[in-house]
Each structure stands twice: as C-alpha cells, then as structure tokens.
Design a protein around this motif. Sequence first.
Motif, PDB file in Angstrom:
ATOM      1  N   UNK A   1       1.012  -1.072   0.000  1.00  0.00           N
ATOM      2  CA  UNK A   1      -0.021   0.087  -0.187  1.00  0.00           C
ATOM      3  C   UNK A   1       0.801   1.271   0.193  1.00  0.00           C
ATOM      4  N   UNK A   2       0.366   2.174  -0.797  1.00  0.00           N
ATOM      5  CA  UNK A   2       1.349   3.557  -0.811  1.00  0.00           C
ATOM      6  C   UNK A   2       1.502   4.185   0.591  1.00  0.00           C
ATOM      7  N   UNK A   3       2.504   4.626   1.056  1.00  0.00           N
ATOM      8  CA  UNK A   3       2.474   4.845   2.278  1.00  0.00           C
ATOM      9  C   UNK A   3       2.027   6.356   2.625  1.00  0.00           C
ATOM     10  N   UNK A   4       1.796   7.102   1.423  1.00  0.00           N
ATOM     11  CA  UNK A   4       1.503   8.521   1.582  1.00  0.00           C
ATOM     12  C   UNK A   4       0.186   8.619   1.154  1.00  0.00           C
ATOM     13  N   UNK A   5      -0.739   7.437   0.999  1.00  0.00           N
ATOM     14  CA  UNK A   5      -2.102   7.495   0.674  1.00  0.00           C
ATOM     15  C   UNK A   5      -2.853   7.790   1.906  1.00  0.00           C
ATOM     16  N   UNK A   6      -3.714   9.021   1.749  1.00  0.00           N
ATOM     17  CA  UNK A   6      -4.296   9.624   2.910  1.00  0.00           C
ATOM     18  C   UNK A   6      -5.870   9.687   2.694  1.00  0.00           C
ATOM     19  N   UNK A   7      -6.636   9.888   3.455  1.00  0.00           N
ATOM     20  CA  UNK A   7      -8.142  10.355   3.214  1.00  0.00           C
ATOM     21  C   UNK A   7      -8.178  11.611   2.205  1.00  0.00           C
ATOM     22  N   UNK A   8      -7.319  12.366   2.403  1.00  0.00           N
ATOM     23  CA  UNK A   8      -7.264  13.758   1.549  1.00  0.00           C
ATOM     24  C   UNK A   8      -6.282  13.728   0.306  1.00  0.00           C
ATOM     25  N   UNK A   9      -5.903  12.339  -0.040  1.00  0.00           N
ATOM     26  CA  UNK A   9      -5.253  12.052  -1.277  1.00  0.00           C
ATOM     27  C   UNK A   9      -5.929  12.268  -2.377  1.00  0.00           C
ATOM     28  N   UNK A  10      -5.212  12.960  -3.426  1.00  0.00           N
ATOM     29  CA  UNK A  10      -5.982  13.165  -4.925  1.00  0.00           C
ATOM     30  C   UNK A  10      -6.095  11.696  -5.688  1.00  0.00           C
ATOM     31  N   UNK A  11      -7.011  11.291  -6.001  1.00  0.00           N
ATOM     32  CA  UNK A  11      -7.181   9.915  -6.625  1.00  0.00           C
ATOM     33  C   UNK A  11      -7.441  10.222  -8.188  1.00  0.00           C
ATOM     34  N   UNK A  12      -7.018   9.721  -9.064  1.00  0.00           N
ATOM     35  CA  UNK A  12      -7.576   9.702 -10.397  1.00  0.00           C
ATOM     36  C   UNK A  12      -8.470   8.476 -10.847  1.00  0.00           C
ATOM     37  N   UNK A  13      -9.716   8.619 -11.237  1.00  0.00           N
ATOM     38  CA  UNK A  13     -10.502   7.634 -11.472  1.00  0.00           C
ATOM     39  C   UNK A  13     -10.433   7.334 -13.134  1.00  0.00           C
ATOM     40  N   UNK A  14     -10.009   6.148 -13.442  1.00  0.00           N
ATOM     41  CA  UNK A  14      -9.975   5.753 -14.804  1.00  0.00           C
ATOM     42  C   UNK A  14     -10.940   4.416 -15.089  1.00  0.00           C
TER      43      UNK A  14
ATOM     44  N   UNK B   1     -13.160   1.890 -13.964  1.00  0.00           N
ATOM     45  CA  UNK B   1     -13.532   2.846 -12.932  1.00  0.00           C
ATOM     46  C   UNK B   1     -12.479   2.866 -11.773  1.00  0.00           C
ATOM     47  N   UNK B   2     -11.387   2.365 -12.139  1.00  0.00           N
ATOM     48  CA  UNK B   2     -10.385   2.391 -10.895  1.00  0.00           C
ATOM     49  C   UNK B   2      -9.777   3.507 -10.333  1.00  0.00           C
ATOM     50  N   UNK B   3      -9.363   3.541  -9.077  1.00  0.00           N
ATOM     51  CA  UNK B   3      -8.929   4.445  -8.495  1.00  0.00           C
ATOM     52  C   UNK B   3      -7.587   4.442  -8.435  1.00  0.00           C
ATOM     53  N   UNK B   4      -6.822   5.515  -9.198  1.00  0.00           N
ATOM     54  CA  UNK B   4      -5.256   5.430  -9.189  1.00  0.00           C
ATOM     55  C   UNK B   4      -4.627   6.672  -8.443  1.00  0.00           C
ATOM     56  N   UNK B   5      -3.781   6.136  -7.537  1.00  0.00           N
ATOM     57  CA  UNK B   5      -2.929   7.307  -6.579  1.00  0.00           C
ATOM     58  C   UNK B   5      -1.761   7.371  -7.431  1.00  0.00           C
ATOM     59  N   UNK B   6      -1.172   8.756  -7.720  1.00  0.00           N
ATOM     60  CA  UNK B   6      -0.139   9.311  -8.406  1.00  0.00           C
ATOM     61  C   UNK B   6       0.906   9.046  -7.096  1.00  0.00           C
ATOM     62  N   UNK B   7       2.070   8.257  -7.516  1.00  0.00           N
ATOM     63  CA  UNK B   7       3.013   7.965  -6.497  1.00  0.00           C
ATOM     64  C   UNK B   7       4.258   8.570  -6.637  1.00  0.00           C
ATOM     65  N   UNK B   8       4.605   8.655  -8.046  1.00  0.00           N
ATOM     66  CA  UNK B   8       6.067   9.449  -8.484  1.00  0.00           C
ATOM     67  C   UNK B   8       5.841   9.832  -9.944  1.00  0.00           C
ATOM     68  N   UNK B   9       6.526  11.155 -10.096  1.00  0.00           N
ATOM     69  CA  UNK B   9       6.441  11.608 -11.357  1.00  0.00           C
ATOM     70  C   UNK B   9       7.750  12.210 -11.653  1.00  0.00           C
ATOM     71  N   UNK B  10       8.099  12.078 -13.028  1.00  0.00           N
ATOM     72  CA  UNK B  10       9.326  12.682 -13.459  1.00  0.00           C
ATOM     73  C   UNK B  10       9.166  13.308 -14.638  1.00  0.00           C
ATOM     74  N   UNK B  11       9.221  14.758 -14.461  1.00  0.00           N
ATOM     75  CA  UNK B  11       8.663  15.566 -15.769  1.00  0.00           C
ATOM     76  C   UNK B  11       9.319  15.281 -16.932  1.00  0.00           C
ATOM     77  N   UNK B  12      10.549  14.652 -17.107  1.00  0.00           N
ATOM     78  CA  UNK B  12      11.034  14.084 -18.419  1.00  0.00           C
ATOM     79  C   UNK B  12      10.926  12.945 -18.884  1.00  0.00           C
ATOM     80  N   UNK B  13      10.314  11.906 -17.796  1.00  0.00           N
ATOM     81  CA  UNK B  13      10.249  10.612 -18.129  1.00  0.00           C
ATOM     82  C   UNK B  13       8.978  10.142 -18.157  1.00  0.00           C
TER      83      UNK B  13
END
Length: 179
Positions: A106-119, A121-133
């Motif tokens: 389970x992602x450690x940073x997942x909290x009740x206030x976390x922004x989730x993206x629904x696709x 109908x799955x709920x996805x939590x953004x864990x890492x982002x690299x602008x160039x990758x």
Amino acid sequence: MTDTAVADPEDTRWSPALIATMITVPVLVIAGFIAFAALKYSGSDTPQTPIDSYATGGPGADRCAEFIAKLPAQLGDFNDKTIDDTTVRWRKEGSDPLVLKCGVQRPEKLEPTSALQVINPIQWFLTDSRDDAGQAYVSVDHRPYIAVWVPLRAGNAPITDLSALIADNLTAAPLDFGD
C-alpha cells in the motif's frame, strides 16, 4: 677555472612522477565513469523506473501470477511484452517501457485527503512523477495493488486498458489509509 653548472631558464623539464600523475588522473576518471555506467545498467537494457524499487508482497499478492497471465501482449502502442516474476514490461519504439508491477505494498502516502484519479472505474494514486520521463500510479481500490509506470507521451490507452483488466479480474476492496 671551475666547472659550475648554470641553470638554463629555458630548460623546463618535468619530473617523471608529474608526467605519470598527469596521465593517470584522467585515465582513472574515465575508468570511473565507465564503471559507474556499467554497474548502473548491468543486466538491464532498459532504464529503471520508480516502480522497480517498490516492495512486493502486499495484500492479495498470491493472485499476481493469475492476473499477469491475463495481460495482453499489447497495450495501446506498446508491445513486445516481457515478464519477470511480478513485473511486466511492454516496449514501444522510441519510448521508455510501460511497466506494471503486481502485488506492491500500500502506498505509504495514501491519506483520506489524497487526490485520486478515476480511470474506467479504477482509482489510481500518483506515487511518482518525473517531468522528463513519466508518471507512476498505484491502483488503490482493488487487491492486489498494481503499480504502473506510464512513460511520457504514452497516451491514455494503456492505463485505460489496464483499468478495465483490473476491474474485470481483481477483487474490489475499500481504500486503506493505514490507520
């Protein structure tokens, strides 16, 4: 008359030790860069993604083999599927691979206030982002947890298709905020 040696100011001989040092230092620096590159990419012809370091063994991880067996050979424009235990990679010419890792924690940073993206109908939590990758997501409302690395300019098709596969093949579960 006596023979005395007079130092010639034009005679600038370098000592053998100085010459050896001037040659050795650049050679060692170049060898160090080569060794670093060899160690970083040894055993892998693909660049590493953040999800490669995610720990596995999360809830429902025992169902990963069955889920991975149902994954298609192609997702969007990505094909050339390879499987290594709980990690699946699809390749596309001119792009980093699309990577899925099944059974992550389970992602450690997942909290009740976390922004989730629904696709779909799955709920996805953004864990890492690299602008160039690219970006890494973890599906958080089904078990086992599925982590996906979506490389830059991959489009929506791969994660949309994966969302449908998760919805059809994995058990829905409540969000776990680690309380």
